[in-house]
Write an enzyme that holds these catalytic residues in place. Structure first.
Site: not given
Length: 353
Positions: A176, A318
């Site tokens: 994310e 991420e």
């Protein structure tokens, strides 16, 4: 805006991985490799899990996929982050240009990478690696109103499912990007796992002591405002983020497809928390890749009874921790598939008595 009392969502059917006969055969195969029993430690349990997920005594890890969901959060208006909201769209651009940490690790480990615009507060130009699934230009400020409407929550969950349905392969890692998303994750942890806000709330992108106190105060106000949002769907809509909702749908669909789900850190863990509350069997398909340095992550893992593979003090997000753990997943499959048994190698086994 108020949430609809009849917020509903029908998750996909997820079969449990339990299979006593297969588990016995896998354990026999593991125990008779050329090693003392249990000598490969937690890799042995991971190999067993992978075999049960794939319903096979031989593991095949095919076309691994990395999906990064990006979205913005209205709660950033309350000063809960050390970075401005504009960093979300800037980092998405960095990922699409190939310059983020997740790009480096995806190239290193052979993962196909896609970025999904779940709700970035900007128009994003078309790019071959970008999927536009924008529900809205960021969630609303949870201190004032629910983060998303019932329809938006359903749309985000459904979009996450659809993203995974279109992916090849049998392994998916989820990450994310979203300034303010540690606040959403902390709120979900506090509400769904009963963890205190002090224990759930960390420094995110690097808050100092004064900023951390402010963040905790903001989140306390948000929890109080949405005290009635106690179920997983209601809590997700009232407190969560679009990227967390999409990851939740993605995890549920991946498990329904019998894919291996590589769970990253605190934010992905919050999605796992919601998914597990909706369909407990989803937990069987999850490999928890690392324990992050974000304060609430340890409590979240404990609630899910998850033992992560790595503890490297990461706090990047991420999906970076998921890909760093990938070689361990490969090693678990490799030893099960390729390591000789005592019988085939002509090596004497343990003497009894």
């Amino acid at each position: 805006m108020t949430l609809s009392a009849d917020l509903t969502f029908t998750p996909p059917v997820i079969a449990p991985i339990a299979d006593a006969a297969l588990q016995s055969r896998l354990q026999h195969k593991i125990d008779h490799k050329t090693k003392p029993a249990g000598a490969l430690g937690r890799l042995e349990g991971l190999a067993l899990q992978l075999g049960l997920i794939q319903r096979s005594e031989t593991i095949a890890l095919q076309q691994p996929q990395m999906v990064v969901f990006a979205a913005d959060h209205g709660v950033t208006a309350e000063g809960v982050s050390a970075f401005p909201q504009a960093v979300t769209v800037q980092m998405v651009a960095n990922m699409l240009a190939g310059g983020a940490a997740i790009n480096v690790f995806a190239r290193q480990h052979g993962f196909a990478l896609q970025v999904v615009d779940a709700g970035v507060a900007a128009d994003l130009p078309a790019h071959p690696q970008l999927q536009s699934r924008k529900v809205a230009w960021g969630t609303r400020n949870v201190c004032v109103e629910p983060a998303m409407s019932s329809d938006e929550a359903r749309a985000a969950l459904t979009a996450g499912m659809q993203v995974v349905q279109a992916l090849p392969g049998n392994v998916v890692a989820l990450g994310e990007m979203g300034i303010g998303n540690t606040s959403a994750a902390a709120l979900l942890l506090a509400r769904l796992a009963g963890v205190s806000l002090d224990d759930a709330t960390g420094r995110g992108t690097g808050l100092d002591d004064q900023q951390l106190m402010r963040k905790r105060g903001v989140l306390a106000r948000a929890l109080a405002r949405h005290a009635r949002a106690t179920g997983p769907l209601q809590a997700l809509a009232a407190l969560g983020g679009f990227e967390i909702a999409m990851m939740t749908g993605a995890m549920l669909q991946a498990a329904a497809d019998r894919r291996v789900v590589l769970v990253d850190g605190f934010i992905a863990g919050a999605a796992a928390l919601v998914a597990h509350a909706l369909v407990p069997q989803v937990r069987d398909y999850m490999v928890f890749c690392h324990r992050s340095d974000e304060r609430g992550h340890g409590a979240l893992l404990a609630h899910l009874k998850a033992e992560p593979l790595l503890a490297l003090d990461l706090r990047l997000g991420e999906g970076s921790g998921a890909l760093l753990a990938w070689p361990l997943v490969q090693s678990a499959a490799g030893f099960l598939n390729e390591m000789a048994s005592f019988e085939t190698a002509g090596v004497s086994g343990r003497q009894e008595g």
